[in-house]
Scaffold this motif. Structure first.
Motif, PDB file in Angstrom:
ATOM      1  N   ALA A  29       0.783  -1.444  -0.039  1.00 27.49           N
ATOM      2  CA  ALA A  29      -0.263  -0.257  -0.344  1.00 27.49           C
ATOM      3  C   ALA A  29       0.574   1.251  -0.578  1.00 27.49           C
ATOM      4  O   ALA A  29       0.425   2.345  -1.587  1.00 27.49           O
ATOM      5  N   THR A  30       1.747   1.027   0.715  1.00 33.89           N
ATOM      6  CA  THR A  30       2.233   2.426   0.829  1.00 33.89           C
ATOM      7  C   THR A  30       3.743   2.959  -0.078  1.00 33.89           C
ATOM      8  O   THR A  30       3.869   3.465  -0.805  1.00 33.89           O
ATOM      9  N   ALA A  31       3.622   2.075  -1.181  1.00 33.74           N
ATOM     10  CA  ALA A  31       4.934   1.744  -2.416  1.00 33.74           C
ATOM     11  C   ALA A  31       3.610   2.021  -3.225  1.00 33.74           C
ATOM     12  O   ALA A  31       4.536   3.601  -4.365  1.00 33.74           O
ATOM     13  N   LEU A  32       2.837   1.969  -3.175  1.00 33.97           N
ATOM     14  CA  LEU A  32       1.761   1.685  -4.745  1.00 33.97           C
ATOM     15  C   LEU A  32       1.470   3.860  -4.153  1.00 33.97           C
ATOM     16  O   LEU A  32       1.428   4.648  -5.349  1.00 33.97           O
ATOM     17  N   ASP A  33       1.350   3.982  -2.840  1.00 32.88           N
ATOM     18  CA  ASP A  33       1.081   5.356  -2.883  1.00 32.88           C
ATOM     19  C   ASP A  33       2.493   6.616  -2.775  1.00 32.88           C
ATOM     20  O   ASP A  33       1.632   7.780  -3.831  1.00 32.88           O
ATOM     21  N   GLY A  84      -3.936  -4.556  -3.372  1.00 32.49           N
ATOM     22  CA  GLY A  84      -2.725  -3.039  -4.193  1.00 32.49           C
ATOM     23  C   GLY A  84      -3.921  -2.513  -5.056  1.00 32.49           C
ATOM     24  O   GLY A  84      -3.808  -1.869  -5.620  1.00 32.49           O
ATOM     25  N   THR A  85      -5.526  -2.341  -4.977  1.00 33.02           N
ATOM     26  CA  THR A  85      -6.237  -1.479  -5.317  1.00 33.02           C
ATOM     27  C   THR A  85      -5.743   0.139  -4.818  1.00 33.02           C
ATOM     28  O   THR A  85      -5.103   0.313  -3.571  1.00 33.02           O
ATOM     29  N   ALA A  86      -6.105   1.472  -5.367  1.00 30.56           N
ATOM     30  CA  ALA A  86      -5.518   2.321  -5.195  1.00 30.56           C
ATOM     31  C   ALA A  86      -6.562   2.712  -3.358  1.00 30.56           C
ATOM     32  O   ALA A  86      -5.562   3.557  -2.910  1.00 30.56           O
ATOM     33  N   ARG A  87      -7.768   2.693  -3.005  1.00 29.88           N
ATOM     34  CA  ARG A  87      -8.372   2.778  -2.200  1.00 29.88           C
ATOM     35  C   ARG A  87      -7.453   1.888  -0.876  1.00 29.88           C
ATOM     36  O   ARG A  87      -7.568   2.449   0.246  1.00 29.88           O
ATOM     37  N   MET A  88      -7.916   0.298  -1.329  1.00 28.82           N
ATOM     38  CA  MET A  88      -6.757  -0.179  -0.231  1.00 28.82           C
ATOM     39  C   MET A  88      -5.350   0.795   0.660  1.00 28.82           C
ATOM     40  O   MET A  88      -5.280   0.995   1.169  1.00 28.82           O
ATOM     41  N   ALA A  89      -4.729   0.805  -0.805  1.00 29.53           N
ATOM     42  CA  ALA A  89      -3.028   1.698  -0.279  1.00 29.53           C
ATOM     43  C   ALA A  89      -3.987   2.832   0.021  1.00 29.53           C
ATOM     44  O   ALA A  89      -2.888   3.374   0.852  1.00 29.53           O
ATOM     45  N   ALA A  90      -4.692   3.962  -0.126  1.00 27.83           N
ATOM     46  CA  ALA A  90      -5.121   4.622   0.696  1.00 27.83           C
ATOM     47  C   ALA A  90      -5.134   4.933   2.059  1.00 27.83           C
ATOM     48  O   ALA A  90      -4.541   5.514   3.058  1.00 27.83           O
ATOM     49  N   ALA A  91      -5.759   3.765   2.602  1.00 21.07           N
ATOM     50  CA  ALA A  91      -6.359   3.651   3.328  1.00 21.07           C
ATOM     51  C   ALA A  91      -4.832   3.345   4.415  1.00 21.07           C
ATOM     52  O   ALA A  91      -5.196   2.763   5.921  1.00 21.07           O
ATOM     53  N   GLN A  92      -4.373   2.305   3.389  1.00 21.53           N
ATOM     54  CA  GLN A  92      -2.744   1.757   4.607  1.00 21.53           C
ATOM     55  C   GLN A  92      -2.051   2.449   4.744  1.00 21.53           C
ATOM     56  O   GLN A  92      -0.952   1.895   5.068  1.00 21.53           O
TER      57      GLN A  92
END
Length: 164
Positions: A29-33, A84-92
């Motif tokens: 999540a953090t890497a995607l963010d 690994g969705t955008a919403r999951m990444a933003a939340a975590q």
């Protein structure tokens, strides 16, 4: 985590895999963010260093794409589900939101340095945690990411050290 693991012949005990998967998904999540924040800088940078920073930011985002894939694939190799969705990444994500009111190249460099540093800290802690759990392979994955984060942070900070 709450979900059932997929069957695997991997010899790590389930409780270790569950703990590692939880950590890997937070890292994912953090890497995607971080990747999307680097792209935010890439798209919006202005000033005399535009082309050099624009290209460097794009290179950084591409590098992060590789780490995102490695983290997600390790989750699935351990029998988990990569989140690994955008919403999951933003939340975590452990990162602060990226500022949208900056344009100057050095302001973007500073904002990215302020995000690379906590991610690098997270990754270093993950090395220790996965090593302590007995998952040397995941610790090794994190070690490679850690070296790259430190190098990128050095690149970012070098711009700031000379400029101000």
């Amino acid at each position: 985590m709450g979900e059932q693991l997929h069957a695997t012949r991997l010899d790590l005990p389930e409780e270790i895999r569950v703990a590692v998967i939880r950590l890997l998904n937070q890292s994912l999540a953090t890497a995607l963010d971080l990747k999307t924040q680097v792209k935010q800088a890439h798209w919006n940078v202005k000033g005399p260093q535009f082309i050099a920073l624009h290209e460097m930011f794009d290179e950084m985002a591409t590098e992060l794409d590789g780490f995102v894939d490695d983290l997600a694939e390790r989750v699935t190799a351990l029998g988990g589900t990569a989140l690994g969705t955008a919403r999951m990444a933003a939340a975590q994500s452990v990162l602060a939101e990226y500022p949208t009111d900056i344009q100057d190249g050095l302001d973007h460099v500073k904002a990215l340095a302020e995000r690379y540093a906590p991610f690098a800290h997270h990754v270093r802690a993950a090395i220790a945690e996965t090593d302590e759990l007995g998952d040397a392979d995941t610790a090794d994955l994190y070690t490679g990411i850690s070296r790259a984060m430190d190098k990128r942070l050095w690149f970012l900070e070098a711009h700031l050290q000379a400029a101000r």
